[in-house]
Scaffold this motif. Structure first.
Motif, PDB file in Angstrom:
ATOM      1  N   GLN A  16      10.836  -3.696  -2.889  1.00 27.69           N
ATOM      2  CA  GLN A  16      10.017  -3.325  -1.741  1.00 27.69           C
ATOM      3  C   GLN A  16       9.310  -1.991  -1.980  1.00 27.69           C
ATOM      4  OE1 GLN A  16      12.839  -3.375   1.460  1.00 27.69           O
ATOM      5  NE2 GLN A  16      13.230  -5.572   1.236  1.00 27.69           N
ATOM      6  N   ARG A  17      10.070  -1.002  -2.424  1.00 26.21           N
ATOM      7  CA  ARG A  17       9.482   0.329  -2.645  1.00 26.21           C
ATOM      8  C   ARG A  17       8.464   0.310  -3.773  1.00 26.21           C
ATOM      9  NH1 ARG A  17      14.948   1.779  -1.785  1.00 26.21           N
ATOM     10  NH2 ARG A  17      15.287   1.944  -4.043  1.00 26.21           N
ATOM     11  N   ARG A  18       8.815  -0.372  -4.853  1.00 24.39           N
ATOM     12  CA  ARG A  18       7.905  -0.382  -6.001  1.00 24.39           C
ATOM     13  C   ARG A  18       6.628  -1.160  -5.686  1.00 24.39           C
ATOM     14  NH1 ARG A  18       5.233   2.148  -9.215  1.00 24.39           N
ATOM     15  NH2 ARG A  18       4.801   1.260 -11.272  1.00 24.39           N
ATOM     16  N   LEU A  19       6.747  -2.275  -4.963  1.00 23.21           N
ATOM     17  CA  LEU A  19       5.559  -3.022  -4.550  1.00 23.21           C
ATOM     18  C   LEU A  19       4.658  -2.143  -3.700  1.00 23.21           C
ATOM     19  CD1 LEU A  19       3.934  -5.694  -4.265  1.00 23.21           C
ATOM     20  CD2 LEU A  19       5.295  -6.147  -2.214  1.00 23.21           C
ATOM     21  N   TRP A  20       5.255  -1.381  -2.798  1.00 27.41           N
ATOM     22  CA  TRP A  20       4.488  -0.490  -1.931  1.00 27.41           C
ATOM     23  C   TRP A  20       3.699   0.522  -2.761  1.00 27.41           C
ATOM     24  CZ3 TRP A  20       4.648  -0.614   3.506  1.00 27.41           C
ATOM     25  CH2 TRP A  20       3.943   0.422   4.142  1.00 27.41           C
ATOM     26  N   GLU A  21       4.382   1.152  -3.713  1.00 25.11           N
ATOM     27  CA  GLU A  21       3.720   2.166  -4.551  1.00 25.11           C
ATOM     28  C   GLU A  21       2.543   1.566  -5.320  1.00 25.11           C
ATOM     29  OE1 GLU A  21       6.933   3.348  -6.990  1.00 25.11           O
ATOM     30  OE2 GLU A  21       7.924   4.570  -5.449  1.00 25.11           O
ATOM     31  N   VAL A  22       2.763   0.405  -5.920  1.00 22.54           N
ATOM     32  CA  VAL A  22       1.709  -0.226  -6.704  1.00 22.54           C
ATOM     33  C   VAL A  22       0.567  -0.696  -5.809  1.00 22.54           C
ATOM     34  CG1 VAL A  22       1.181  -2.247  -8.127  1.00 22.54           C
ATOM     35  CG2 VAL A  22       3.210  -0.877  -8.606  1.00 22.54           C
ATOM     36  N   SER A  23       0.887  -1.189  -4.617  1.00 21.98           N
ATOM     37  CA  SER A  23      -0.156  -1.647  -3.696  1.00 21.98           C
ATOM     38  C   SER A  23      -1.029  -0.486  -3.243  1.00 21.98           C
ATOM     39  CB  SER A  23       0.483  -2.346  -2.488  1.00 21.98           C
ATOM     40  OG  SER A  23       1.223  -3.474  -2.892  1.00 21.98           O
ATOM     41  N   GLU A  24      -0.427   0.671  -2.999  1.00 20.63           N
ATOM     42  CA  GLU A  24      -1.236   1.851  -2.660  1.00 20.63           C
ATOM     43  C   GLU A  24      -2.158   2.223  -3.816  1.00 20.63           C
ATOM     44  OE1 GLU A  24       1.064   4.441   0.718  1.00 20.63           O
ATOM     45  OE2 GLU A  24       1.424   4.994  -1.369  1.00 20.63           O
ATOM     46  N   GLU A  25      -1.630   2.165  -5.039  1.00 16.27           N
ATOM     47  CA  GLU A  25      -2.444   2.520  -6.205  1.00 16.27           C
ATOM     48  C   GLU A  25      -3.615   1.552  -6.376  1.00 16.27           C
ATOM     49  OE1 GLU A  25       0.327   2.401  -9.401  1.00 16.27           O
ATOM     50  OE2 GLU A  25       1.529   4.088  -8.655  1.00 16.27           O
ATOM     51  N   LEU A  26      -3.348   0.262  -6.215  1.00 16.19           N
ATOM     52  CA  LEU A  26      -4.380  -0.745  -6.458  1.00 16.19           C
ATOM     53  C   LEU A  26      -5.454  -0.762  -5.376  1.00 16.19           C
ATOM     54  CD1 LEU A  26      -2.176  -3.748  -7.699  1.00 16.19           C
ATOM     55  CD2 LEU A  26      -3.601  -2.215  -9.083  1.00 16.19           C
ATOM     56  N   THR A  27      -5.061  -0.542  -4.125  1.00 17.01           N
ATOM     57  CA  THR A  27      -6.030  -0.613  -3.021  1.00 17.01           C
ATOM     58  C   THR A  27      -6.666   0.735  -2.691  1.00 17.01           C
ATOM     59  OG1 THR A  27      -4.318  -0.219  -1.352  1.00 17.01           O
ATOM     60  CG2 THR A  27      -4.746  -2.516  -1.974  1.00 17.01           C
ATOM     61  N   GLY A  28      -6.019   1.821  -3.119  1.00 17.95           N
ATOM     62  CA  GLY A  28      -6.500   3.143  -2.721  1.00 17.95           C
ATOM     63  C   GLY A  28      -6.224   3.468  -1.286  1.00 17.95           C
ATOM     64  N   VAL A  29      -5.344   2.710  -0.641  1.00 18.76           N
ATOM     65  CA  VAL A  29      -5.002   2.930   0.764  1.00 18.76           C
ATOM     66  C   VAL A  29      -3.592   3.495   0.848  1.00 18.76           C
ATOM     67  CG1 VAL A  29      -4.593   1.848   3.012  1.00 18.76           C
ATOM     68  CG2 VAL A  29      -6.504   1.090   1.586  1.00 18.76           C
ATOM     69  N   SER A  30      -3.476   4.699   1.404  1.00 15.48           N
ATOM     70  CA  SER A  30      -2.180   5.326   1.600  1.00 15.48           C
ATOM     71  C   SER A  30      -1.846   5.312   3.087  1.00 15.48           C
ATOM     72  CB  SER A  30      -2.201   6.766   1.081  1.00 15.48           C
ATOM     73  OG  SER A  30      -1.001   7.414   1.392  1.00 15.48           O
ATOM     74  N   PHE A  31      -0.633   4.932   3.416  1.00 15.15           N
ATOM     75  CA  PHE A  31      -0.229   4.844   4.814  1.00 15.15           C
ATOM     76  C   PHE A  31       0.141   6.196   5.398  1.00 15.15           C
ATOM     77  CE2 PHE A  31      -0.402   0.565   3.708  1.00 15.15           C
ATOM     78  CZ  PHE A  31      -0.045  -0.281   4.753  1.00 15.15           C
ATOM     79  N   GLY A  32       0.316   7.200   4.560  1.00 16.78           N
ATOM     80  CA  GLY A  32       0.629   8.528   5.084  1.00 16.78           C
ATOM     81  C   GLY A  32       2.056   8.623   5.574  1.00 16.78           C
TER      82      GLY A  32
END
Length: 295
Positions: free
Chosen positions: A279-295
């Motif tokens: 879950q955590r690693r998917l989140w990190e990679v998804s932020e990197e790929l989309t350029g969207v950070s949830f803050g």
């Protein structure tokens, strides 16, 4: 409550609901029912003409419905950002985001170069949710519901490299929907919002309509023989979206054998979907790929 139906839905008046892929199938039925219960419903769809036709159909069935249409192509991050801008201009809060749209059986890549099922089913929704999150948290009891699938049980995601190809791309994207939901709900702990998930079981919808004929035709035949109606298939999503007793991190699906048919109840997802490291690693990679950070 073993036979939950849409008659159990409380009044949704004043609630603003954004539904992706709402011009057909499960999304359309979800939009129609929410409109019947008083919600302001936003159809967020790739094809604006089809979305406007769907909006007109709902207005015919529900004359006092408030329906809005926003163009959204989940396969293009630029379109996701444009949709966010439109929604921000129109609404100061969003009470309900339903990440419903999905594709299967397709090959190729999105506008941003991602495998198309992974890009649309997971990354597009990840980006949209992140961009809208402040609007959802601004609601008194915001809720995010992401539609997964029984097929998530066949999905594989590399714990170190979630973006790496791992066999069944559709199943992988549906597993990602659940990993995302559980991590999102953890991150919402100190807010009034929650994240939940649902799956329709075996439902006869148009999800195969853009698939190659060799994949589409046999799957459509099976769906028509054994699948239930989109209205029944939408019930787990509707329960996850409206039942006051739903808690963050819960997953809803049909009550019957193998969760294919039946009325919506809380169900369990695979052990793999509950893996906190993934879950955590998917989140990190998804932020990197989309350029969207949830803050």
């Amino acid at each position: 409550m073993s036979r939950w139906t849409d008659t159990e839905i409380p009044d949704q008046s004043g609630r603003i609901a954004v539904i992706t892929g709402a011009n057909t199938g499960l999304g359309y039925e979800t939009a129609r029912v929410l409109a019947e219960h008083g919600a302001v419903v936003v159809l967020a769809c790739r094809n604006s003409d089809k979305a406007n036709d769907a909006a007109d159909q709902i207005r015919t069935l529900v004359p006092d419905a408030t329906i809005d249409v926003v163009e959204l192509d989940l396969g293009a991050l630029e379109s996701v950002r444009d949709a966010d801008t439109v929604l921000r201009d129109r609404y100061d809060r969003i009470d309900l985001l339903i990440n419903n749209a999905g594709v299967t059986g397709l090959t190729g890549t999105t506008a941003d170069g991602f495998e198309i099922q992974w890009g649309i089913n997971h990354l597009g929704h990840f980006a949209l949710t992140g961009l809208l999150l402040d609007r959802i948290v601004a609601a008194p009891a915001g809720r995010i519901v992401t539609v997964s699938s029984i097929g998530h049980r066949f999905g594989r995601i590399d714990a170190d490299d979630p973006a790496a190809p791992t066999g069944n791309a559709y199943a992988k994207s549906k597993l990602a929907n659940l990993l995302f939901t559980y991590e999102l709900d953890r991150r919402l702990t100190d807010t009034p919002a929650i994240a939940a998930a649902a799956h329709p079981g075996g439902a006869s919808t148009e999800i195969f309509r853009y698939s190659p004929a060799g994949f589409r035709l046999p799957n459509l035949a099976v769906a028509r023989l054994f699948g239930r109606t989109p209205a029944m298939g939408a019930l787990p999503t509707l329960r996850a979206a409206t039942d006051p007793d739903v808690k963050g991190g819960e997953y809803y699906g049909p009550s019957g054998l193998f969760e294919i048919q039946g009325y919506p109840v809380r169900v369990e997802s695979s052990a793999r979907s509950r893996d906190a490291r993934r879950q955590r690693r998917l989140w990190e990679v998804s932020e990197e790929l989309t350029g969207v950070s949830f803050g």
